[in-house]
Design a protein around this motif. Sequence first.
Motif, PDB file in Angstrom:
ATOM      1  N   ARG A  81       0.815  -1.221   0.000  1.00 18.00           N
ATOM      2  CA  ARG A  81       0.000   0.000   0.000  1.00 18.00           C
ATOM      3  C   ARG A  81       0.851   1.274   0.000  1.00 18.00           C
ATOM      4  N   PHE A  82       1.961   1.260   0.739  1.00 16.16           N
ATOM      5  CA  PHE A  82       2.745   2.486   0.906  1.00 16.16           C
ATOM      6  C   PHE A  82       3.968   2.564  -0.008  1.00 16.16           C
ATOM      7  N   ILE A  83       4.478   1.433  -0.439  1.00 18.10           N
ATOM      8  CA  ILE A  83       5.711   1.420  -1.234  1.00 18.10           C
ATOM      9  C   ILE A  83       5.452   1.027  -2.687  1.00 18.10           C
ATOM     10  N   GLU A  84       4.824  -0.111  -2.886  1.00 21.87           N
ATOM     11  CA  GLU A  84       4.725  -0.668  -4.237  1.00 21.87           C
ATOM     12  C   GLU A  84       3.652   0.027  -5.086  1.00 21.87           C
ATOM     13  N   GLU A  85       2.423   0.097  -4.581  1.00 24.44           N
ATOM     14  CA  GLU A  85       1.320   0.632  -5.398  1.00 24.44           C
ATOM     15  C   GLU A  85       1.512   2.106  -5.777  1.00 24.44           C
ATOM     16  N   PRO A  86       1.981   2.973  -4.869  1.00 26.58           N
ATOM     17  CA  PRO A  86       2.164   4.385  -5.276  1.00 26.58           C
ATOM     18  C   PRO A  86       3.488   4.633  -6.001  1.00 26.58           C
ATOM     19  N   ASN A  87       4.258   3.541  -6.264  1.00 19.60           N
ATOM     20  CA  ASN A  87       5.561   3.686  -6.924  1.00 19.60           C
ATOM     21  C   ASN A  87       6.416   4.680  -6.143  1.00 19.60           C
ATOM     22  N   PHE A  88       6.669   4.348  -4.884  1.00 20.60           N
ATOM     23  CA  PHE A  88       7.417   5.247  -4.017  1.00 20.60           C
ATOM     24  C   PHE A  88       8.858   5.424  -4.485  1.00 20.60           C
ATOM     25  N   TYR A  89       9.510   4.336  -4.896  1.00 15.83           N
ATOM     26  CA  TYR A  89      10.938   4.408  -5.234  1.00 15.83           C
ATOM     27  C   TYR A  89      11.233   3.385  -6.306  1.00 15.83           C
ATOM     28  N   ASN A  90      11.776   3.855  -7.431  1.00 17.73           N
ATOM     29  CA  ASN A  90      12.137   2.952  -8.517  1.00 17.73           C
ATOM     30  C   ASN A  90      13.621   3.138  -8.831  1.00 17.73           C
ATOM     31  N   PRO A  91      14.455   2.164  -8.490  1.00 15.88           N
ATOM     32  CA  PRO A  91      15.904   2.317  -8.695  1.00 15.88           C
ATOM     33  C   PRO A  91      16.295   2.477 -10.153  1.00 15.88           C
ATOM     34  N   LYS A  92      15.366   2.194 -11.085  1.00 17.26           N
ATOM     35  CA  LYS A  92      15.660   2.336 -12.507  1.00 17.26           C
ATOM     36  C   LYS A  92      15.432   3.753 -13.016  1.00 17.26           C
ATOM     37  N   ASP A  93      14.782   4.617 -12.219  1.00 16.71           N
ATOM     38  CA  ASP A  93      14.590   6.004 -12.630  1.00 16.71           C
ATOM     39  C   ASP A  93      15.950   6.672 -12.823  1.00 16.71           C
ATOM     40  N   PRO A  94      16.140   7.396 -13.923  1.00 14.19           N
ATOM     41  CA  PRO A  94      17.452   7.995 -14.198  1.00 14.19           C
ATOM     42  C   PRO A  94      17.993   8.855 -13.052  1.00 14.19           C
ATOM     43  N   ILE A  95      17.142   9.666 -12.432  1.00 12.66           N
ATOM     44  CA  ILE A  95      17.639  10.565 -11.390  1.00 12.66           C
ATOM     45  C   ILE A  95      18.088   9.785 -10.152  1.00 12.66           C
ATOM     46  N   ILE A  96      17.416   8.670  -9.863  1.00 11.95           N
ATOM     47  CA  ILE A  96      17.823   7.819  -8.748  1.00 11.95           C
ATOM     48  C   ILE A  96      19.090   7.047  -9.110  1.00 11.95           C
ATOM     49  N   ARG A  97      19.148   6.529 -10.334  1.00 15.02           N
ATOM     50  CA  ARG A  97      20.355   5.827 -10.784  1.00 15.02           C
ATOM     51  C   ARG A  97      21.573   6.741 -10.686  1.00 15.02           C
ATOM     52  N   LEU A  98      21.389   7.990 -11.100  1.00 11.39           N
ATOM     53  CA  LEU A  98      22.502   8.936 -11.060  1.00 11.39           C
ATOM     54  C   LEU A  98      22.926   9.217  -9.622  1.00 11.39           C
ATOM     55  N   ALA A  99      21.953   9.435  -8.741  1.00  6.87           N
ATOM     56  CA  ALA A  99      22.279   9.707  -7.333  1.00  6.87           C
ATOM     57  C   ALA A  99      23.023   8.535  -6.696  1.00  6.87           C
TER      58      ALA A  99
END
Length: 296
Positions: free
Chosen positions: A214-232
């Motif tokens: 409910r809090f992490i998966e469904e709202p897409n809280f964090y996706n390590p494949k997102d470019p900005i996250i990958r860069l960070a």
Amino acid sequence: MSENITHTAITDDCSRLAVHAPGICEEFKQALSEHRDVARLGGIARGADEFTVGLISRFRDACAAAGRLDDAVARKLAFTLGWLCHRAADRQMKPLFRRLDPDCELSPTDCSIYHDVFLLREVYGEGREHYSADLLEPTLEQMPGAEGLDADEVEELFRAMWQRALLGLHTFIPDHGDVEGWISRLIATRQTYRVDLQRYAEAHAKPDPQKVRRFIEEPNFYNPKDPIIRLARSIQRGEPEDMDVVKAVEAGFSQSQYSRALARGYIYIESATQYWDYYIDEDRLSRMFQIDEPDV
């Protein structure tokens, strides 16, 4: 500790992006590189919308007058930039808490706790970086050397020691004409511990699958494949990917919740750079900071 980890992670990652980006002024890079701990303090402070524009203006003038960014101003600037990251986190996450966990009567909400616990693992390697690896151990009894200790008494002792240390940092001047009144006022301003760390420990040790979904998966809280996250994350590892920061930020506004918070925080810092370099005025900077605008 309420939302402490989420705010700190967003501050750290926005700082990484800013230091890595060619479009951020050298003074900001210096402040964030040399005073990350101070930026983290700003990242957990409130009320940034009331002061940040005026502070950045003051620091710019001080830097111009001195011909350089001295260390004292750099520390204050780092705090202020961290403060902007706090605003970015709040503007992205507060509406999310209200939408995903509207019936939670506890503070912090379960949603907030699950976000913190998730980022402790994902960004800080279970606390091995910046935090402590034992931060969310369920009980004191499970820690080395705890045999024979009363956990409740030890925790209460450390609470008292922490408050005593905080009092020692203040400059309370006793009112000799009203000693009892002075003591009453001192007690009235004493910090209360409203954050139940046991809730964090339970979410960490035995996460509820329904709450994770409910809090992490469904709202897409964090996706390590997102470019900005990958860069960070790549900057954090010391192996920055060859990636356009601006394009990663633009994409971040339509990706995971965490990416959106990072993109917003970066834009705040970039806007401050534009003001610092005299490309925009204070009114424009206030609009870019979304001062007095309601949350999304």
